[in-house]
Design an enzyme around this catalytic site. Structure first.
Site, PDB file in Angstrom:
ATOM      1  N   ILE A   1       0.922  -1.240   0.608  1.00 48.18           N
ATOM      2  CA  ILE A   1       0.320   0.224  -0.049  1.00 48.18           C
ATOM      3  C   ILE A   1       1.070   1.418   0.006  1.00 48.18           C
ATOM      4  O   ILE A   1       0.757   2.508  -0.973  1.00 48.18           O
ATOM      5  CB  ILE A   1      -1.067   0.206   1.028  1.00 48.18           C
TER       6      ILE A   1
ATOM      7  N   ASN B   1       9.584  -7.214   4.226  1.00 54.75           N
ATOM      8  CA  ASN B   1       8.426  -7.518   3.815  1.00 54.75           C
ATOM      9  C   ASN B   1       8.862  -7.115   1.991  1.00 54.75           C
ATOM     10  O   ASN B   1       7.343  -6.757   1.019  1.00 54.75           O
ATOM     11  CB  ASN B   1       7.578  -7.776   4.143  1.00 54.75           C
TER      12      ASN B   1
ATOM     13  N   LEU C   1       3.761  -5.807  10.307  1.00 54.94           N
ATOM     14  CA  LEU C   1       3.506  -7.155  10.378  1.00 54.94           C
ATOM     15  C   LEU C   1       2.103  -7.232   9.452  1.00 54.94           C
ATOM     16  O   LEU C   1       1.662  -6.695  10.784  1.00 54.94           O
ATOM     17  CB  LEU C   1       4.465  -7.954  11.628  1.00 54.94           C
ATOM     18  N   LYS C   2       2.112  -8.147   9.294  1.00 55.71           N
ATOM     19  CA  LYS C   2       0.202  -8.098   8.823  1.00 55.71           C
ATOM     20  C   LYS C   2      -0.468  -9.099   8.583  1.00 55.71           C
ATOM     21  O   LYS C   2      -1.555  -9.097   7.932  1.00 55.71           O
ATOM     22  CB  LYS C   2       0.299  -7.231   7.557  1.00 55.71           C
TER      23      LYS C   2
ATOM     24  N   SER D   1      -7.322  -0.930  10.812  1.00 58.62           N
ATOM     25  CA  SER D   1      -7.849  -2.214  10.227  1.00 58.62           C
ATOM     26  C   SER D   1      -9.447  -2.461  10.679  1.00 58.62           C
ATOM     27  O   SER D   1      -9.225  -2.008  11.199  1.00 58.62           O
ATOM     28  CB  SER D   1      -6.807  -3.533  10.241  1.00 58.62           C
TER      29      SER D   1
ATOM     30  N   TYR E   1      -2.566 -10.121  15.571  1.00 57.00           N
ATOM     31  CA  TYR E   1      -2.450  -8.647  14.491  1.00 57.00           C
ATOM     32  C   TYR E   1      -3.203  -7.914  15.114  1.00 57.00           C
ATOM     33  O   TYR E   1      -2.943  -6.509  15.009  1.00 57.00           O
ATOM     34  CB  TYR E   1      -2.473  -8.893  13.218  1.00 57.00           C
TER      35      TYR E   1
ATOM     36  N   LYS F   1      -3.871  -3.771  15.616  1.00 51.32           N
ATOM     37  CA  LYS F   1      -4.186  -2.398  15.757  1.00 51.32           C
ATOM     38  C   LYS F   1      -4.906  -1.339  16.603  1.00 51.32           C
ATOM     39  O   LYS F   1      -4.675   0.217  16.647  1.00 51.32           O
ATOM     40  CB  LYS F   1      -4.862  -2.596  14.501  1.00 51.32           C
TER      41      LYS F   1
ATOM     42  N   ARG G   1     -16.542  -9.802   1.681  1.00 54.23           N
ATOM     43  CA  ARG G   1     -15.639  -8.552   1.912  1.00 54.23           C
ATOM     44  C   ARG G   1     -16.250  -7.239   1.383  1.00 54.23           C
ATOM     45  O   ARG G   1     -17.010  -7.812   0.282  1.00 54.23           O
ATOM     46  CB  ARG G   1     -14.405  -9.395   2.114  1.00 54.23           C
TER      47      ARG G   1
ATOM     48  N   ARG H   1     -12.182 -21.658   8.207  1.00 55.68           N
ATOM     49  CA  ARG H   1     -10.917 -20.726   8.210  1.00 55.68           C
ATOM     50  C   ARG H   1     -10.806 -20.200  10.099  1.00 55.68           C
ATOM     51  O   ARG H   1     -12.141 -19.134   9.913  1.00 55.68           O
ATOM     52  CB  ARG H   1     -10.048 -19.582   7.681  1.00 55.68           C
TER      53      ARG H   1
ATOM     54  N   GLY I   1     -11.893 -17.723  13.118  1.00 59.52           N
ATOM     55  CA  GLY I   1     -11.211 -17.059  13.456  1.00 59.52           C
ATOM     56  C   GLY I   1     -12.130 -15.439  11.968  1.00 59.52           C
ATOM     57  O   GLY I   1     -11.786 -14.581  12.429  1.00 59.52           O
TER      58      GLY I   1
HETATM   59  P1  NAD Z   1       3.502  -4.901   3.376  1.00 58.98           P
HETATM   60  O1  NAD Z   1       4.495  -5.384   4.040  1.00 58.98           O
HETATM   61  O2  NAD Z   1       3.600  -4.872   1.980  1.00 58.98           O
HETATM   62  O3  NAD Z   1       4.186  -3.114   4.268  1.00 58.98           O
HETATM   63  C1  NAD Z   1       4.866  -3.205   4.662  1.00 58.98           C
HETATM   64  C2  NAD Z   1       6.274  -2.444   4.636  1.00 58.98           C
HETATM   65  O4  NAD Z   1       6.831  -2.460   6.160  1.00 58.98           O
HETATM   66  C3  NAD Z   1       7.231  -3.331   3.746  1.00 58.98           C
HETATM   67  O5  NAD Z   1       7.683  -2.889   3.257  1.00 58.98           O
HETATM   68  C4  NAD Z   1       8.362  -4.110   5.008  1.00 58.98           C
HETATM   69  O6  NAD Z   1       9.401  -3.756   5.156  1.00 58.98           O
HETATM   70  C5  NAD Z   1       8.211  -2.624   6.587  1.00 58.98           C
HETATM   71  N1  NAD Z   1       8.509  -2.537   7.828  1.00 58.98           N
HETATM   72  C6  NAD Z   1       7.784  -3.940   8.581  1.00 58.98           C
HETATM   73  N2  NAD Z   1       8.560  -3.451   9.201  1.00 58.98           N
HETATM   74  C7  NAD Z   1       9.264  -2.593  10.117  1.00 58.98           C
HETATM   75  C8  NAD Z   1      10.114  -2.167  10.715  1.00 58.98           C
HETATM   76  N3  NAD Z   1      10.181  -2.418  11.502  1.00 58.98           N
HETATM   77  N4  NAD Z   1      10.811  -1.014  10.086  1.00 58.98           N
HETATM   78  C9  NAD Z   1      10.553  -0.187   8.975  1.00 58.98           C
HETATM   79  N5  NAD Z   1       9.612  -0.969   8.467  1.00 58.98           N
HETATM   80  C10 NAD Z   1       8.953  -1.788   7.966  1.00 58.98           C
HETATM   81  O7  NAD Z   1       1.603  -4.617   3.540  1.00 58.98           O
HETATM   82  P2  NAD Z   1       0.910  -3.405   3.849  1.00 58.98           P
HETATM   83  O8  NAD Z   1       0.083  -4.896   2.439  1.00 58.98           O
HETATM   84  O9  NAD Z   1       1.456  -2.288   2.809  1.00 58.98           O
HETATM   85  O10 NAD Z   1       0.137  -3.609   4.407  1.00 58.98           O
HETATM   86  C11 NAD Z   1       0.821  -1.639   5.130  1.00 58.98           C
HETATM   87  C12 NAD Z   1      -0.142  -1.140   6.420  1.00 58.98           C
HETATM   88  O11 NAD Z   1      -1.938  -0.978   6.293  1.00 58.98           O
HETATM   89  C13 NAD Z   1       0.273  -2.133   7.946  1.00 58.98           C
HETATM   90  O12 NAD Z   1       0.632  -1.688   8.827  1.00 58.98           O
HETATM   91  C14 NAD Z   1      -1.275  -2.952   7.497  1.00 58.98           C
HETATM   92  O13 NAD Z   1      -1.267  -3.454   9.152  1.00 58.98           O
HETATM   93  C15 NAD Z   1      -1.766  -1.624   7.755  1.00 58.98           C
HETATM   94  N6  NAD Z   1      -3.150  -3.146   7.082  1.00 58.98           N
HETATM   95  C16 NAD Z   1      -3.587  -3.955   5.564  1.00 58.98           C
HETATM   96  C17 NAD Z   1      -4.326  -4.495   4.885  1.00 58.98           C
HETATM   97  C18 NAD Z   1      -4.384  -5.647   4.134  1.00 58.98           C
HETATM   98  O14 NAD Z   1      -4.697  -5.773   3.818  1.00 58.98           O
HETATM   99  N7  NAD Z   1      -2.687  -5.296   3.755  1.00 58.98           N
HETATM  100  C19 NAD Z   1      -5.152  -4.460   5.561  1.00 58.98           C
HETATM  101  C20 NAD Z   1      -5.727  -3.446   6.775  1.00 58.98           C
HETATM  102  C21 NAD Z   1      -4.757  -2.597   7.325  1.00 58.98           C
HETATM  103  C1  WQD Z   2     -10.994 -12.795   2.301  1.00 62.70           C
HETATM  104  C2  WQD Z   2     -12.009 -13.870   1.657  1.00 62.70           C
HETATM  105  C3  WQD Z   2     -11.413 -15.711   3.290  1.00 62.70           C
HETATM  106  C4  WQD Z   2      -8.267 -16.811   1.550  1.00 62.70           C
HETATM  107  C5  WQD Z   2      -7.536  -9.576   6.316  1.00 62.70           C
HETATM  108  C6  WQD Z   2      -7.296  -9.499   7.815  1.00 62.70           C
HETATM  109  C7  WQD Z   2      -7.327  -7.940   7.855  1.00 62.70           C
HETATM  110  C8  WQD Z   2      -6.801  -7.656   6.810  1.00 62.70           C
HETATM  111  C9  WQD Z   2      -6.398  -7.841   5.569  1.00 62.70           C
HETATM  112  C10 WQD Z   2      -4.501  -6.496   7.587  1.00 62.70           C
HETATM  113  C11 WQD Z   2     -12.375 -14.877   3.906  1.00 62.70           C
HETATM  114  C12 WQD Z   2     -11.351 -16.009   1.824  1.00 62.70           C
HETATM  115  C13 WQD Z   2      -8.893 -16.216   1.922  1.00 62.70           C
HETATM  116  C14 WQD Z   2      -8.084 -18.344   0.417  1.00 62.70           C
HETATM  117  C15 WQD Z   2     -10.816 -17.762   1.246  1.00 62.70           C
HETATM  118  N1  WQD Z   2      -5.198  -7.459   7.014  1.00 62.70           N
HETATM  119  N2  WQD Z   2     -10.320 -16.860   1.768  1.00 62.70           N
HETATM  120  N3  WQD Z   2      -9.979 -18.739   0.299  1.00 62.70           N
HETATM  121  O1  WQD Z   2      -9.749 -12.545   6.090  1.00 62.70           O
HETATM  122  O2  WQD Z   2     -11.048 -10.427   5.038  1.00 62.70           O
HETATM  123  O3  WQD Z   2      -8.975  -9.784   5.715  1.00 62.70           O
HETATM  124  O4  WQD Z   2      -6.802  -9.519   4.904  1.00 62.70           O
HETATM  125  O5  WQD Z   2      -4.964  -5.676   8.059  1.00 62.70           O
HETATM  126  O6  WQD Z   2      -7.153  -7.351   9.395  1.00 62.70           O
HETATM  127  O7  WQD Z   2      -7.889  -9.738   8.351  1.00 62.70           O
HETATM  128  O8  WQD Z   2      -9.085 -10.769   3.819  1.00 62.70           O
HETATM  129  O9  WQD Z   2      -8.077 -11.876   2.098  1.00 62.70           O
HETATM  130  O10 WQD Z   2      -7.210 -13.397   4.052  1.00 62.70           O
HETATM  131  O11 WQD Z   2     -10.106 -13.420   3.002  1.00 62.70           O
HETATM  132  O12 WQD Z   2     -11.681 -18.602   1.128  1.00 62.70           O
HETATM  133  O13 WQD Z   2      -7.429 -19.300   0.351  1.00 62.70           O
HETATM  134  O14 WQD Z   2     -11.295 -14.567   1.100  1.00 62.70           O
HETATM  135  O15 WQD Z   2     -11.869 -16.795   4.573  1.00 62.70           O
HETATM  136  O16 WQD Z   2     -13.664 -15.169   3.837  1.00 62.70           O
HETATM  137  P1  WQD Z   2      -9.523 -11.157   5.707  1.00 62.70           P
HETATM  138  P2  WQD Z   2      -8.136 -12.200   3.072  1.00 62.70           P
END
Ligand code: NAD
Ligand code: WQD
Length: 339
Positions: A12, A35, A83-84, A124, A149, A153, A231, A291, A293
């Site tokens: 992102i 990552n 971490l995510k 999140s 996780y 948040k 979702r 799954r 949770g």
């Molecule tokens: P991502 O892992 O692609 O990006 C996170 C970045 O942070 C990576 O480039 C990683 O190298 C860096 N990083 C990790 N630990 C670090 C540290 N200690 N110091 C400096 N850099 C560090 O993840 P993303 O999907 O881009 O998510 C970005 C943010 O959004 C995260 O905080 C995540 O929790 C949040 N978020 C993501 C999602 C999703 O589904 N992708 C959903 C909700 C919230």
């Molecule tokens: C979406 C749907 C699964 C994989 C997670 C985190 C959330 C945020 C986004 C970081 C669900 C189903 C998934 C698969 C499947 N991350 N599924 N087969 O669980 O909504 O959210 O990622 O902040 O905090 O909890 O996303 O993409 O894992 O799942 O059927 O191989 O797809 O059960 O219904 P989720 P997801």
């Protein structure tokens, strides 16, 4: 205007850096590459014509952060780093609390020391927990979360809210993302999960490209239209623009909380079907057990972001899957280590 973007080489963060540059901001990226790959920098430069300033360092390293803040005047911080992986957080909760919570506290302390009092935090939808009705509104209580996780948040949100209460000059923006998917339309940047993808969209992409045999659909007995999980998928391009919109809150002290989602509910089978249409290949899938949770269904009420940030998502599920597929085809092995 210099914006420190922690985690700016991640999924992102990298899309957001492009939107920041396009909007005239100067992102300064801090990332420890835990990552992500350094080659993302070149991709951002190719798209925007500007090579962002990059610091390879850790948000927990206060000495390093102090140096960075001393070298650049910074107006605001967008804090993605962390971490995510939900499942991993259940196995290694302390790592998640250390990086996500301790790291955010370290960052906020250094910001305070340098009088930088605007932070936009990647939260999140998971903070809404399992007791709230859908769609989720920002004023709903948070908590009742099923994994470390999500709790991390929740805790960071609370730390930032309390910090702002103690020093009302702060502007704290908490952005609660729903399910970010898709990629930049150029196919140059996108989501590059290491190992087996945890999330649905990158998993489907790898099945489509032939890297994995079939999609495991986690449960078809939820109380949803087709029994599979529902979702709110939001295109990462829209999400990135949400951060630019949130920066407008820079001069408005307070705590500002926004859902960033599409406000549209889609099932797992909807996503598989849309992907099939985009790639014109069969996407084999098998129905498996739920799954642990997972919640049956959640999506966002997006009125507040629309009214206060003048932001709303425009991309449809069809756009999301097309851009995911474009990225997957152009980068079947993800990013190279160096470019
Ligand atoms: P991502 O892992 O692609 O990006 C996170 C970045 O942070 C990576 O480039 C990683 O190298 C860096 N990083 C990790 N630990 C670090 C540290 N200690 N110091 C400096 N850099 C560090 O993840 P993303 O999907 O881009 O998510 C970005 C943010 O959004 C995260 O905080 C995540 O929790 C949040 N978020 C993501 C999602 C999703 O589904 N992708 C959903 C909700 C919230
Ligand atoms: C979406 C749907 C699964 C994989 C997670 C985190 C959330 C945020 C986004 C970081 C669900 C189903 C998934 C698969 C499947 N991350 N599924 N087969 O669980 O909504 O959210 O990622 O902040 O905090 O909890 O996303 O993409 O894992 O799942 O059927 O191989 O797809 O059960 O219904 P989720 P997801």
């Amino acid at each position: 205007m210099n914006i420190l973007v922690t985690g700016g080489l991640g999924y992102i963060g990298s899309h957001t850096c492009i939107k920041l540059i396009e909007a005239g901001y100067t992102p300064i990226i801090l990332d420890n590459l835990y990552n992500s790959k350094k080659s993302v920098l070149n991709r951002i430069a190719t798209i925007t014509g500007k090579m962002p300033i990059f610091y390879q360092g850790d948000i927990r390293d206060t000495v390093y952060l102090t140096t960075l803040f001393s070298q650049h005047p910074i107006q605001a911080v967008i804090h993605f780093a962390g971490l995510k992986a939900v499942g991993e957080s259940v196995k290694n909760p302390l790592d998640y609390y250390e990086v996500n919570v301790q790291g955010s506290i370290a960052l906020a302390q250094i910001m305070r020391q340098h009088q930088v009092k605007t932070i936009i935090f990647s939260s999140s939808a998971t903070v809404y927990g399992e007791k709230n009705p859908v769609p989720y509104f920002e004023h709903y209580p948070t908590g009742n979360i099923t994994n470390p996780y999500g709790w991390s948040k929740f805790m960071v949100e609370q730390c930032l809210i309390d910090m702002q209460k103690a020093d009302p000059e702060w502007s704290v923006v908490l952005l609660r993302y729903f399910n970010p998917v898709g990629a930049h339309p150029s196919g140059l940047i996108g989501e590059d999960p290491q190992g087996i993808p945890n999330n649905l969209m990158p998993y489907i992409s790898q099945v489509a490209i032939g890297k994995r045999e079939y999609v495991s659909v986690f449960g078809d007995d939820y109380p949803t239209k087709d029994g599979t999980g529902v979702r709110d998928y939001v295109h990462v391009e829209d999400l990135a623009l949400g951060h630019v919109a949130a920066l407008k809150k820079h001069d408005q002290a307070g705590v500002h909380i926004y859902n960033l989602g599409n406000g549209v509910a889609k099932s797992v089978l909807d996503v598989i079907q849309a992907y099939h249409q985009a790639c014109q290949r069969v996407i084999p899938y098998k129905i498996e057990a739920r799954r642990p949770g997972d919640l049956p269904a959640f999506w966002a009420d997006v009125t507040k972001a629309k009214q206060e940030l003048n932001w709303q998502a425009h991309h449809t599920l069809s756009d999301m899957v097309q851009d995911s597929w474009n990225w997957q085809q152009k980068n079947p092995h993800g990013y190279p280590d160096e470019e």
